[in-house]
Scaffold this motif. Structure first.
Motif, PDB file in Angstrom:
ATOM      1  N   ALA A   1       0.817  -1.342   0.083  1.00 47.31           N
ATOM      2  CA  ALA A   1      -0.237  -0.250  -0.035  1.00 47.31           C
ATOM      3  C   ALA A   1       0.865   1.453   0.259  1.00 47.31           C
ATOM      4  O   ALA A   1       1.885   1.162   0.397  1.00 47.31           O
ATOM      5  N   PRO A   2       0.245   2.718  -0.464  1.00 44.55           N
ATOM      6  CA  PRO A   2       1.235   3.606  -0.296  1.00 44.55           C
ATOM      7  C   PRO A   2       1.525   4.140   0.884  1.00 44.55           C
ATOM      8  O   PRO A   2       0.695   3.875   1.966  1.00 44.55           O
ATOM      9  N   PHE A   3       2.984   4.428   1.075  1.00 45.31           N
ATOM     10  CA  PHE A   3       3.110   5.088   2.434  1.00 45.31           C
ATOM     11  C   PHE A   3       3.006   6.614   2.350  1.00 45.31           C
ATOM     12  O   PHE A   3       3.342   7.196   1.345  1.00 45.31           O
TER      13      PHE A   3
ATOM     14  N   GLY B   1       2.930  13.941  -2.776  1.00 46.81           N
ATOM     15  CA  GLY B   1       1.652  13.925  -3.099  1.00 46.81           C
ATOM     16  C   GLY B   1       0.694  12.754  -2.377  1.00 46.81           C
ATOM     17  O   GLY B   1      -0.364  12.584  -3.153  1.00 46.81           O
ATOM     18  N   VAL B   2       1.348  12.094  -1.278  1.00 41.27           N
ATOM     19  CA  VAL B   2       0.518  10.894  -0.809  1.00 41.27           C
ATOM     20  C   VAL B   2       0.223  11.480   0.639  1.00 41.27           C
ATOM     21  O   VAL B   2       1.077  11.581   1.358  1.00 41.27           O
ATOM     22  N   THR B   3      -0.964  11.875   0.709  1.00 42.65           N
ATOM     23  CA  THR B   3      -1.465  12.415   2.118  1.00 42.65           C
ATOM     24  C   THR B   3      -1.901  11.141   2.919  1.00 42.65           C
ATOM     25  O   THR B   3      -2.018  10.029   2.667  1.00 42.65           O
ATOM     26  N   THR B   4      -2.045  11.152   4.330  1.00 44.53           N
ATOM     27  CA  THR B   4      -2.663  10.145   5.237  1.00 44.53           C
ATOM     28  C   THR B   4      -3.863   9.630   4.880  1.00 44.53           C
ATOM     29  O   THR B   4      -4.149   8.385   4.733  1.00 44.53           O
ATOM     30  N   LYS B   5      -4.819  10.802   4.281  1.00 43.37           N
ATOM     31  CA  LYS B   5      -6.097  10.265   3.954  1.00 43.37           C
ATOM     32  C   LYS B   5      -5.995   9.266   2.583  1.00 43.37           C
ATOM     33  O   LYS B   5      -6.641   8.355   2.550  1.00 43.37           O
TER      34      LYS B   5
END
Length: 422
Positions: free
Chosen positions: A168-170, A176-180
């Motif tokens: 899964a994305p970290f 550009g990958v937020t926690t949400k």
């Protein structure tokens, strides 16, 4: 004996798959400095890849190993046990986060600790699935590679890998990958690829090592704990690179208000001697049958002796506090250099687990070439640096926490020159 002669012998005798960064051979080392076979001196900001938080050849660690060497060097703990193994397990059960009942098993390498953590999780849950994260690094064994979220150079040509591993994305807002977004992707994984009731464990590094020193946000860690509790999944914290004072806490998980079910440790645990550990909730650690865990060299008595001394040194020399002091100085230096080095896109990391990420200021794209130039120039000037990151555009700093103030200042000056010259 010259470095060139030794490299010719190396190339003839060892495979190219064992990549080597430095073009010289070490002859001796002390604390934060080492000297090659031609007498050249280097300042070590790599620490054997986070292994030497207590420095090269710390006298207390060397003395502890010497004392053990004169007693016995091997019995295989599973054949004839020894008290020092039990005593170290007791110390880690106390020092790791949480006051719940814990147990610890020892192994030889970080990858071996990860493998055994997965075995324990599968035995405890009766499930097979494991979720890891993009950019994560968990070793070079088959299971370690399967869990690792970076293809080049670790996975190329080595498949197929063990099944039931999902990525899964970290979260990394710089890319550009937020926690949400990361949590949504995890939920999508449950909908599209694997039923959460088939997942034994979620494994992550609280601060990604090879992946670029990206720090797991507190809200992300809390959400993972909630997801694990909801679905009966075990949370494994891979503290192999983050442990033993590097992040300004004894363990990176001490920065969070949630607890892992299992933790893997290695690297600076024994100050350069091969030792790793898995510590976890007592009932989970007891899931495998007798004989299901262990190894011929697992918990080697020399390495166990070194680990006891490492913990003593961390406590007596206040290395956790020193990690914060050194990290603050390094981050201040790097942030000041941003005024004259526009390639520095980010300076980050807790304690002394610090990284600088580089981009092309014209395009905003990751700039691996700039990172490589800085590393090369610094090495020519006697400063050893390591790169990392999915795009290889990050420099990480893993100097010993015992580094002398004057040597640290000299290293920072060399770093500043390399950044400006590149």
């Amino acid at each position: 004996m010259s470095n060139a002669d030794l490299f010719a012998r190396k190339n003839a005798a060892t495979p190219r798959g064992v990549g080597v960064m430095a073009q010289f051979f070490v002859e001796r080392a002390r604390n934060s400095e080492l000297w090659d076979v031609e007498g050249n001196r280097y300042i070590d900001f790599a620490g054997g890849i986070a292994v030497l938080n207590t420095g090269h050849c710390h006298p207390k660690i060397t003395a502890a190993v010497g004392e053990q060497l004169n007693a016995f060097t091997h019995s295989c703990y599973q054949v004839v046990p020894y008290e020092s193994y039990v005593a170290l397990a007791e110390r880690l059960n106390t020092l790791t986060p949480g006051s719940h009942a814990k147990k610890t098993a020892f192994f030889s390498t970080g990858a071996e600790a990860v493998e055994n953590a997965i075995k324990i999780a599968r035995a405890a849950t009766g499930r097979a699935g494991v979720i890891a994260f993009n950019g994560g690094f968990h070793g070079r064994t088959m299971m370690g590679m399967a869990l690792t979220g970076k293809v080049v150079p670790y996975k190329v040509g080595f498949g197929p890998f063990p099944s039931e591993i999902h990525h899964a994305p970290f979260p990394c807002e710089l890319h550009g990958v937020t926690t949400k977004m990361a949590l949504k992707a995890l939920n999508d994984l449950f909908k599209a690829d694997i039923d959460p009731k088939r997942v034994a464990a979620i494994i992550l590094e609280p601060v990604q090592g090879e992946g670029g020193f990206y720090v797991a946000p507190a809200e992300f860690m809390s959400a993972l704990r909630k997801i694990c509790d909801e679905h009966g999944i075990l949370l494994i914290a891979d503290e192999i690179q983050t442990g033993f004072g590097r992040t300004g806490k004894l363990f990176a998980m001490d920065h969070y208000d949630v607890l892992p079910d299992l933790m893997t440790m290695a690297k600076s645990l024994a100050g350069g001697y091969p030792l790793s550990a898995v510590t976890g909730r007592a009932e989970i650690m007891d899931a495998p049958n007798p004989g299901g865990l262990g190894g011929t060299y697992a918990g080697n008595p020399l390495a166990i002796a070194a680990a006891h001394a490492v913990i003593d040194v961390i406590e007596s020399e206040k290395l956790v506090e020193r990690a914060n002091q050194l990290g603050d100085k390094l981050k201040a230096t790097l942030n000041e250099l941003r005024n004259v080095v526009p390639q520095i896109a980010d300076v980050r990391g807790p304690g002394a687990m610090v990284a600088a990420e580089f981009i092309n200021p014209q395009t905003g794209e990751p700039d691996a070439d700039f990172a490589k130039r800085v590393q090369t120039i610094a090495l020519q000037d006697g400063l050893i640096l390591l790169s990392c990151g999915v795009y290889s555009n990050v420099l990480r700093f893993l100097f010993p926490l015992t580094i002398e103030d004057d040597v640290f200042a000299e290293g920072l000056a060399k770093l500043g020159k390399a950044l400006q010259k590149a």
